[in-house]
Design an enzyme around this catalytic site. Structure first.
Site, PDB file in Angstrom:
ATOM      1  N   HIS A  98       0.799  -1.227   0.000  1.00 23.06           N
ATOM      2  CA  HIS A  98       0.000   0.000   0.000  1.00 23.06           C
ATOM      3  C   HIS A  98       0.836   1.283   0.000  1.00 23.06           C
ATOM      4  O   HIS A  98       0.514   2.252   0.683  1.00 23.06           O
ATOM      5  CB  HIS A  98      -0.959   0.003   1.180  1.00 23.06           C
ATOM      6  CG  HIS A  98      -2.053  -1.015   1.093  1.00 23.06           C
ATOM      7  ND1 HIS A  98      -2.528  -1.504  -0.104  1.00 23.06           N
ATOM      8  CD2 HIS A  98      -2.766  -1.654   2.079  1.00 23.06           C
ATOM      9  CE1 HIS A  98      -3.487  -2.377   0.132  1.00 23.06           C
ATOM     10  NE2 HIS A  98      -3.649  -2.490   1.431  1.00 23.06           N
ATOM     11  N   HIS A 146      -9.735   2.058   0.691  1.00 20.03           N
ATOM     12  CA  HIS A 146      -9.624   0.884   1.566  1.00 20.03           C
ATOM     13  C   HIS A 146     -10.676   0.932   2.678  1.00 20.03           C
ATOM     14  O   HIS A 146     -10.358   0.683   3.845  1.00 20.03           O
ATOM     15  CB  HIS A 146      -8.216   0.813   2.159  1.00 20.03           C
ATOM     16  CG  HIS A 146      -7.774  -0.579   2.513  1.00 20.03           C
ATOM     17  ND1 HIS A 146      -8.319  -1.277   3.560  1.00 20.03           N
ATOM     18  CD2 HIS A 146      -6.851  -1.393   1.956  1.00 20.03           C
ATOM     19  CE1 HIS A 146      -7.732  -2.457   3.651  1.00 20.03           C
ATOM     20  NE2 HIS A 146      -6.840  -2.559   2.675  1.00 20.03           N
ATOM     21  N   GLU A 180     -11.875  -3.834  -2.754  1.00 20.27           N
ATOM     22  CA  GLU A 180     -10.953  -2.827  -3.263  1.00 20.27           C
ATOM     23  C   GLU A 180     -10.825  -2.966  -4.779  1.00 20.27           C
ATOM     24  O   GLU A 180     -10.264  -3.937  -5.277  1.00 20.27           O
ATOM     25  CB  GLU A 180      -9.589  -2.983  -2.603  1.00 20.27           C
ATOM     26  CG  GLU A 180      -9.624  -2.974  -1.087  1.00 20.27           C
ATOM     27  CD  GLU A 180      -8.436  -3.685  -0.480  1.00 20.27           C
ATOM     28  OE1 GLU A 180      -7.288  -3.391  -0.890  1.00 20.27           O
ATOM     29  OE2 GLU A 180      -8.641  -4.561   0.383  1.00 20.27           O
TER      30      GLU A 180
END
Length: 354
Positions: free
Chosen positions: A113, A187, A320
């Site tokens: 991420h 997210h 996602e």
């Protein structure tokens, strides 16, 4: 159920200050039906989403924290915008135009991420706009060349739009001055029964995906596609999350899988979630080729959420919309490279109904 028409509006307040003293603002978008979406400039984060249920009552359906302190750490990535590259990059390393780049390792032996201080942990600039049938907030962020190890300066814009049709639309665009990988997503952890509800095991899920990308023990794809049909991963017809989850052989138990969406058009219906107690339905439309299903397997009571209540395993559902994990190293997947002069575009819409 009677529909009460309200005045659509946008409100702004100070949510807190970063340790460096930067003000973090919160914008709350309200549509004419009373639906509300709250976004803070730290991490371009969706902090709350109030939608109506089958009794005509509103509740917050995303997990999060009561104040900025929770989001400064935010190990679960509640509601934030993740990038420059969402998901995992194997060993935090990739080669581009003959040069090897090493990123921070923050997830086992991989980069996750965007690294240590990805897009979810920086302050974005914001501007609000009111339109006839929608309310919007535009957030922008400039990621400098070399930030978190990525090449090129990247200018990113994200528009959150709440419509009077009870849609929450996220539109991402970005440009760069050097070729760079980019894979942005939101997210949020959804619990359509209400964010304080204990689990999402009763949620019924349908996915527009016949194949997934199998992964190794570090959740890095093998590079192959495999069918989900007839397996525990098959949501081509609706199944409750809890129906087969205890048969999963993952550790911890749950889903954390990247699905290939069946169509690759401008925008397709990728997923539908139904929560039988509240009657809430969420449909997700996206321009992206993949959706990551994650059932908050790693949540435990060490994370204290809204209302001071500890968060539990399987309390939230993440869907996602993005490109596949480790795409920068796996050329058989759709490319995530953005070149100078090109524009990165990604649109995802969440449609809510009862």
């Amino acid at each position: 159920m009677e529909c009460v028409v309200m005045r659509a509006k946008i409100s702004k307040s100070i949510f807190g200050r970063t340790p460096e003293g930067r003000i973090v603002d919160q914008y709350t978008l309200t549509n004419k039906n009373g639906m509300q979406a709250s976004i803070i400039t730290f991490g371009a984060t969706l902090t709350a989403l109030h939608t109506i249920d089958n009794k005509g009552e509103f509740d917050d359906i995303v997990l999060g924290f009561d104040d900025l302190n929770g989001y400064l750490e935010n190990k679960p990535y509640f509601g934030c915008t993740v990038g420059r590259v969402a998901n995992r990059i194997a060993k935090g390393k990739f080669t581009l135009e003959g040069k090897t780049y090493q990123l921070a390792i923050n997830n086992g032996e991989n980069s996750l991420h965007g690294g240590i201080k990805g897009f979810g942990k920086v302050v974005w600039q914001a501007k609000a706009d009111e339109f006839q049938n929608s309310q919007a907030i535009t957030l922008t962020y400039e990621s400098k060349d070399g930030e978190e190890g990525f090449p090129g300066t990247l200018h990113t814009k994200l528009i959150y739009t709440l419509t009077n049709s009870n849609e929450l639309r996220l539109e991402y665009t970005a440009v760069c001055d050097k070729t760079t990988p980019i894979n942005l997503t939101n997210h949020s952890y959804f619990n359509l029964a209400g964010s304080q509800n204990r689990t999402i095991l009763q949620h019924e899920l349908w996915l527009n995906a016949n194949r997934f990308t199998p992964a190794d023990e570090n959740l890095i794809p093998t590079g192959k596609y495999e069918t989900v049909l007839g397996t525990l991963l098959d949501f081509t017809s609706p199944h409750s999350i809890g129906e087969r989850i205890n048969l999963m052989k993952t550790e911890p138990i749950g889903y954390d899988h990247s699905y290939e969406l069946n169509q690759n058009k401008l925008s397709i219906l990728a997923a539908r979630v139904y929560e039988p107690m509240s009657g809430r339905i969420m449909e997700i439309y996206t321009s992206e080729p993949s959706i990551q299903l994650y059932t908050s397997n790693f949540l435990n009571s060490s994370v204290v959420g809204k209302g001071g209540i500890p968060c539990l395993q399987h309390q939230g559902l993440c869907l996602e919309t993005q490109h596949f994990p480790d795409s920068v190293n796996q050329l058989q997947f759709p490319s995530i490279l953005l070149k100078p002069g090109a524009i990165y575009k990604h649109t995802t819409t969440h449609q809510f109904s009862v």
